[in-house]
Structures are given as C-alpha cells and as structure tokens.
Design a protein around this motif. Structure first.
Motif, PDB file in Angstrom:
ATOM      1  N   THR A  88      49.951  41.322  -1.407  1.00  0.00           N
ATOM      2  CA  THR A  88      48.511  41.227  -1.671  1.00  0.00           C
ATOM      3  C   THR A  88      48.075  42.002  -2.912  1.00  0.00           C
ATOM      4  O   THR A  88      47.166  41.564  -3.617  1.00  0.00           O
ATOM      5  CB  THR A  88      47.681  41.704  -0.459  1.00  0.00           C
ATOM      6  OG1 THR A  88      48.018  43.058  -0.139  1.00  0.00           O
ATOM      7  CG2 THR A  88      47.907  40.801   0.746  1.00  0.00           C
ATOM      8  N   PHE A  89      48.677  43.131  -3.206  1.00  0.00           N
ATOM      9  CA  PHE A  89      48.222  43.937  -4.337  1.00  0.00           C
ATOM     10  C   PHE A  89      48.952  43.610  -5.638  1.00  0.00           C
ATOM     11  O   PHE A  89      48.428  43.826  -6.711  1.00  0.00           O
ATOM     12  CB  PHE A  89      48.369  45.432  -4.030  1.00  0.00           C
ATOM     13  CG  PHE A  89      47.498  45.880  -2.897  1.00  0.00           C
ATOM     14  CD1 PHE A  89      46.122  45.940  -3.038  1.00  0.00           C
ATOM     15  CD2 PHE A  89      48.048  46.208  -1.676  1.00  0.00           C
ATOM     16  CE1 PHE A  89      45.310  46.331  -1.985  1.00  0.00           C
ATOM     17  CE2 PHE A  89      47.246  46.602  -0.616  1.00  0.00           C
ATOM     18  CZ  PHE A  89      45.878  46.661  -0.770  1.00  0.00           C
ATOM     19  N   GLU A  90      50.191  43.096  -5.502  1.00  0.00           N
ATOM     20  CA  GLU A  90      50.975  42.817  -6.708  1.00  0.00           C
ATOM     21  C   GLU A  90      51.342  41.348  -6.852  1.00  0.00           C
ATOM     22  O   GLU A  90      51.944  40.959  -7.847  1.00  0.00           O
ATOM     23  CB  GLU A  90      52.242  43.679  -6.703  1.00  0.00           C
ATOM     24  CG  GLU A  90      51.935  45.171  -6.723  1.00  0.00           C
ATOM     25  CD  GLU A  90      53.195  46.029  -6.657  1.00  0.00           C
ATOM     26  OE1 GLU A  90      54.250  45.598  -7.183  1.00  0.00           O
ATOM     27  OE2 GLU A  90      53.122  47.126  -6.071  1.00  0.00           O
ATOM     28  N   GLY A  91      51.044  40.533  -5.841  1.00  0.00           N
ATOM     29  CA  GLY A  91      51.315  39.107  -5.920  1.00  0.00           C
ATOM     30  C   GLY A  91      52.787  38.749  -5.929  1.00  0.00           C
ATOM     31  O   GLY A  91      53.197  37.794  -6.585  1.00  0.00           O
ATOM     32  N   ARG A  92      53.589  39.494  -5.177  1.00  0.00           N
ATOM     33  CA  ARG A  92      55.035  39.252  -5.181  1.00  0.00           C
ATOM     34  C   ARG A  92      55.661  39.661  -3.861  1.00  0.00           C
ATOM     35  O   ARG A  92      55.019  40.300  -3.033  1.00  0.00           O
ATOM     36  CB  ARG A  92      55.689  40.030  -6.322  1.00  0.00           C
ATOM     37  CG  ARG A  92      55.574  41.552  -6.160  1.00  0.00           C
ATOM     38  CD  ARG A  92      56.295  42.298  -7.265  1.00  0.00           C
ATOM     39  NE  ARG A  92      56.214  43.741  -7.128  1.00  0.00           N
ATOM     40  CZ  ARG A  92      57.028  44.483  -6.390  1.00  0.00           C
ATOM     41  NH1 ARG A  92      57.998  43.927  -5.686  1.00  0.00           N
ATOM     42  NH2 ARG A  92      56.887  45.794  -6.340  1.00  0.00           N
ATOM     43  N   GLY A  93      56.919  39.292  -3.696  1.00  0.00           N
ATOM     44  CA  GLY A  93      57.717  39.764  -2.573  1.00  0.00           C
ATOM     45  C   GLY A  93      58.495  40.995  -2.995  1.00  0.00           C
ATOM     46  O   GLY A  93      58.192  41.629  -4.012  1.00  0.00           O
ATOM     47  N   LYS A 145      34.944  41.178  -1.895  1.00  0.00           N
ATOM     48  CA  LYS A 145      35.179  39.992  -2.713  1.00  0.00           C
ATOM     49  C   LYS A 145      36.680  39.781  -2.900  1.00  0.00           C
ATOM     50  O   LYS A 145      37.183  38.664  -2.765  1.00  0.00           O
ATOM     51  CB  LYS A 145      34.468  40.138  -4.060  1.00  0.00           C
ATOM     52  CG  LYS A 145      34.480  38.897  -4.902  1.00  0.00           C
ATOM     53  CD  LYS A 145      33.646  39.082  -6.164  1.00  0.00           C
ATOM     54  CE  LYS A 145      33.685  37.805  -6.992  1.00  0.00           C
ATOM     55  NZ  LYS A 145      32.913  37.945  -8.221  1.00  0.00           N
ATOM     56  N   TRP A 146      37.413  40.843  -3.209  1.00  0.00           N
ATOM     57  CA  TRP A 146      38.875  40.760  -3.324  1.00  0.00           C
ATOM     58  C   TRP A 146      39.482  40.338  -1.988  1.00  0.00           C
ATOM     59  O   TRP A 146      40.405  39.532  -1.939  1.00  0.00           O
ATOM     60  CB  TRP A 146      39.465  42.106  -3.762  1.00  0.00           C
ATOM     61  CG  TRP A 146      40.970  42.142  -3.696  1.00  0.00           C
ATOM     62  CD1 TRP A 146      41.841  41.727  -4.668  1.00  0.00           C
ATOM     63  CD2 TRP A 146      41.777  42.593  -2.607  1.00  0.00           C
ATOM     64  NE1 TRP A 146      43.141  41.893  -4.242  1.00  0.00           N
ATOM     65  CE2 TRP A 146      43.125  42.430  -2.973  1.00  0.00           C
ATOM     66  CE3 TRP A 146      41.497  43.124  -1.344  1.00  0.00           C
ATOM     67  CZ2 TRP A 146      44.183  42.777  -2.149  1.00  0.00           C
ATOM     68  CZ3 TRP A 146      42.546  43.462  -0.517  1.00  0.00           C
ATOM     69  CH2 TRP A 146      43.870  43.287  -0.920  1.00  0.00           C
ATOM     70  N   PHE A 147      38.947  40.899  -0.906  1.00  0.00           N
ATOM     71  CA  PHE A 147      39.482  40.624   0.435  1.00  0.00           C
ATOM     72  C   PHE A 147      39.435  39.128   0.744  1.00  0.00           C
ATOM     73  O   PHE A 147      40.321  38.604   1.401  1.00  0.00           O
ATOM     74  CB  PHE A 147      38.673  41.414   1.463  1.00  0.00           C
ATOM     75  CG  PHE A 147      39.445  41.910   2.643  1.00  0.00           C
ATOM     76  CD1 PHE A 147      40.772  42.285   2.564  1.00  0.00           C
ATOM     77  CD2 PHE A 147      38.816  42.042   3.872  1.00  0.00           C
ATOM     78  CE1 PHE A 147      41.467  42.759   3.666  1.00  0.00           C
ATOM     79  CE2 PHE A 147      39.492  42.514   4.987  1.00  0.00           C
ATOM     80  CZ  PHE A 147      40.823  42.877   4.878  1.00  0.00           C
ATOM     81  N   SER A 148      38.415  38.444   0.273  1.00  0.00           N
ATOM     82  CA  SER A 148      38.275  37.023   0.580  1.00  0.00           C
ATOM     83  C   SER A 148      39.067  36.126  -0.371  1.00  0.00           C
ATOM     84  O   SER A 148      39.214  34.937  -0.113  1.00  0.00           O
ATOM     85  CB  SER A 148      36.799  36.619   0.565  1.00  0.00           C
ATOM     86  OG  SER A 148      36.279  36.731  -0.738  1.00  0.00           O
ATOM     87  N   LYS A 149      39.599  36.673  -1.453  1.00  0.00           N
ATOM     88  CA  LYS A 149      40.369  35.881  -2.414  1.00  0.00           C
ATOM     89  C   LYS A 149      41.751  35.558  -1.866  1.00  0.00           C
ATOM     90  O   LYS A 149      42.292  36.272  -1.011  1.00  0.00           O
ATOM     91  CB  LYS A 149      40.517  36.634  -3.736  1.00  0.00           C
ATOM     92  CG  LYS A 149      39.248  36.700  -4.530  1.00  0.00           C
ATOM     93  CD  LYS A 149      39.500  37.390  -5.851  1.00  0.00           C
ATOM     94  CE  LYS A 149      38.218  37.462  -6.652  1.00  0.00           C
ATOM     95  NZ  LYS A 149      38.406  38.211  -7.887  1.00  0.00           N
ATOM     96  N   ALA A 154      49.078  30.867  -0.086  1.00  0.00           N
ATOM     97  CA  ALA A 154      47.978  30.090   0.478  1.00  0.00           C
ATOM     98  C   ALA A 154      46.978  30.931   1.268  1.00  0.00           C
ATOM     99  O   ALA A 154      45.843  30.521   1.447  1.00  0.00           O
ATOM    100  CB  ALA A 154      48.544  28.999   1.386  1.00  0.00           C
ATOM    101  N   MET A 155      47.373  32.088   1.739  1.00  0.00           N
ATOM    102  CA  MET A 155      46.474  32.872   2.596  1.00  0.00           C
ATOM    103  C   MET A 155      45.605  33.819   1.787  1.00  0.00           C
ATOM    104  O   MET A 155      45.978  34.237   0.695  1.00  0.00           O
ATOM    105  CB  MET A 155      47.270  33.634   3.650  1.00  0.00           C
ATOM    106  CG  MET A 155      48.114  34.783   3.144  1.00  0.00           C
ATOM    107  SD  MET A 155      48.979  35.682   4.453  1.00  0.00           S
ATOM    108  CE  MET A 155      50.326  34.579   4.815  1.00  0.00           C
ATOM    109  N   SER A 156      44.451  34.158   2.351  1.00  0.00           N
ATOM    110  CA  SER A 156      43.584  35.138   1.707  1.00  0.00           C
ATOM    111  C   SER A 156      44.124  36.538   1.979  1.00  0.00           C
ATOM    112  O   SER A 156      44.932  36.754   2.895  1.00  0.00           O
ATOM    113  CB  SER A 156      42.154  35.025   2.234  1.00  0.00           C
ATOM    114  OG  SER A 156      42.082  35.490   3.573  1.00  0.00           O
TER     115      SER A 156
END
Length: 184
Positions: A88-93, A145-149, A154-156
C-alpha cells in the motif's frame, strides 16, 4: 424469557469486556484511518493477551504435522502486515531480501515449521510490536483520501488494511483453538 436471556447476555458481556466499547480515531489520524488503527490495535491486543504467558512448549506446540506453531503464527501476522506496508505505501511486493527475511513467516507450511521455532513468545511479539509501530507511523502520514484510493492492484488501501485486520481475527481464532489443545 427472551428479555431475561438478553439481560443476562448483556451483563455477562459487560462484566467480561476488556476492550473499549467505542471505535474512534486516535489523535493525529484521519477519521477512517484512525478507526482502522483502533481496530487493528484492539485485535493485536487481544491476540497478545491470549499468548503473552505461553512457555516454550506452548509457543512451539504443533497440533499435528500440518499445523503451525503459535509463535510462527504471530510471526505470520507480522509478515503479512509488512507485506501490506510494501503493497500500500510503496506499490510493490517483497524484494528478494525481504522475501528471505519474511517469506517463511508469510507462507508458513514446511519452511515455517522448520524455521520458526525455539524462540520465546516475547521474541515474536516484539517483532510484531516493531512492525505495528511502523504501520502506525506510515498510516499517520496519510489521509482518508489516500485510504480510498486503489493500492497497486485492484483493491483500495482501505480494503488492504481491512484484510490485514480480518486476517488477524482469523488467526486469533486459530491460535485460541490450538491453545486449547496444548497438553497441561
């Protein structure tokens, strides 16, 4: 009869309640993120209280050859939380190095049974405490706002952290079942 049952049930619940009865965001968090932090911490507290006094035999108890040790499951909860931090914070595994550190705990199974043992319960709980402190610091920097992105998939972000919470709840039940099977 229903009214008496309801009254007794409420009294029993209130008399045994250890958790707070209101979900509200801690100071410094946006409302939805803060509510999630409150729920995550409540679950973590309940898991921690239920295992904190385990001796080594209880920490490493295996219900059967396919089961996981309680210490390993605590490490699994920490590893799952670290994974969702990255997601969620870095967009990676996980990177290869992170997978080396956390992979056995994330996946459990044979590798987890082989590697995650012979440590006191405090060892696993301290790691989870460190992970949670990092999660809370990272979440404090974000807003609703970030939380809902969408997270990187695919998941928020909200759904991702909900999954971490419900994952903890599932394992809390599993841990308690296993604790009930530890020989006296």
């Amino acid at each position: 009869m229903k009214k008496i049952f309801y009254s007794v049930t409420v009294l029993l619940f209130l008399g045994n309640a250890q958790a707070q009865s209101v979900i509200k965001p801690p100071k410094g968090y946006s409302e939805n993120i803060g509510n999630m932090v409150t729920m995550l911490d409540d679950l973590k507290g309940r898991v921690t209280r239920s295992v904190a006094n385990l001796d080594q035999e209880g920490t490493d108890f295996l219900l059967d050859e396919k089961a996981n040790r309680i210490g390993a499951m605590i490490m699994h909860l920490a590893a799952t939380e670290v994974y969702y931090q990255k997601y969620t914070f870095e967009g990676r595994g996980f990177t290869a190095d992170e997978n080396e550190k956390w992979g056995a705990a994330l996946n459990l199974g044979d590798e987890g049974r082989g590697r995650l043992k012979d440590q006191p319960i405090s060892y696993y709980l301290e790691i989870w405490d460190e992970v949670r402190a990092e999660t809370k610091a990272l979440l404090k920097e974000k807003d609703d706002k970030w939380f809902s992105k969408k997270a990187s998939g695919a998941m928020s972000n909200h759904w991702a952290w909900y999954h971490v919470m419900e994952h903890q709840a599932n394992h809390m039940g599993q841990i308690r079942l296993i604790m009930g099977r530890i020989p006296n």
